[in-house]
Design a protein around this motif. Structure first.
Motif, PDB file in Angstrom:
ATOM      1  N   ARG A 175      36.471  18.143 -15.665  1.00 11.94           N
ATOM      2  CA  ARG A 175      37.891  17.534 -15.092  1.00 11.94           C
ATOM      3  C   ARG A 175      38.370  18.720 -13.986  1.00 11.94           C
ATOM      4  O   ARG A 175      38.780  18.395 -13.062  1.00 11.94           O
ATOM      5  N   LYS A 176      38.026  19.875 -14.309  1.00 15.49           N
ATOM      6  CA  LYS A 176      38.339  20.952 -13.428  1.00 15.49           C
ATOM      7  C   LYS A 176      37.581  20.638 -12.235  1.00 15.49           C
ATOM      8  O   LYS A 176      37.967  20.813 -11.228  1.00 15.49           O
ATOM      9  N   GLU A 177      36.385  20.363 -12.267  1.00 15.56           N
ATOM     10  CA  GLU A 177      35.433  20.571 -11.019  1.00 15.56           C
ATOM     11  C   GLU A 177      35.870  19.351 -10.270  1.00 15.56           C
ATOM     12  O   GLU A 177      35.918  19.393  -9.096  1.00 15.56           O
ATOM     13  N   LEU A 178      36.071  18.383 -10.958  1.00 14.55           N
ATOM     14  CA  LEU A 178      36.791  16.941 -10.295  1.00 14.55           C
ATOM     15  C   LEU A 178      38.277  17.309  -9.516  1.00 14.55           C
ATOM     16  O   LEU A 178      38.323  16.778  -8.261  1.00 14.55           O
ATOM     17  N   LEU A 179      38.841  18.036  -9.835  1.00 13.49           N
ATOM     18  CA  LEU A 179      40.286  18.225  -9.376  1.00 13.49           C
ATOM     19  C   LEU A 179      39.902  19.429  -8.357  1.00 13.49           C
ATOM     20  O   LEU A 179      40.607  19.336  -7.036  1.00 13.49           O
TER      21      LEU A 179
END
Length: 128
Positions: free
Chosen positions: A80-84
């Motif tokens: 999720r962090k990478e996506l954001l």
């Protein structure tokens, strides 16, 4: 909250809210005994998040992916962090492009303003 109240609060149409629910952006909106949607504070936080991200230009597909990862639990925090983070990079690039466009527009408007002032001076001189 009813769908009408949420619609008014976030300035989104009821159809948009239903669409977000249908495609999985609003996970599990509860319904009362009559089958009417009953939005919780958590649902409202999702609506606010989605609206914010959409206003920033994030694609629906990215948000669907994010919600799917969220629903899988804490094991997806890194993903999720990478996506954001990737979306933030893209947003920064868009903002830089928009700032360049704004600078160009400001330059053109200023040029036209100078041209108008010069034309007005010429007209005034010719009237004298």
């Amino acid at each position: 909250m009813t769908i009408a109240e949420v619609s008014k609060k976030f300035d989104l149409s009821q159809d948009t809210l239903r669409y977000y629910e249908r495609i999985g952006l609003l996970p599990g909106v509860n319904r009362n005994k009559s089958g009417i949607r009953d939005y919780t504070e958590e649902d409202c936080r999702w609506v606010e998040f989605i609206k914010c991200m959409r206003n920033a230009g994030l694609p629906i597909e990215v948000l669907i992916e994010y919600v799917g990862l969220f629903q899988q639990g804490d094991t997806t925090v890194k993903a999720r962090k990478e996506l954001l983070t990737e979306q933030r990079k893209q947003l920064i690039a868009k903002m830089e492009d928009m700032n360049k466009t704004l600078e160009r527009l400001n330059y053109k408007i200023e040029s036209y303003e100078q041209s108008v002032v010069e034309k007005e001076k010429e007209l005034k001189r010719s009237e004298d």
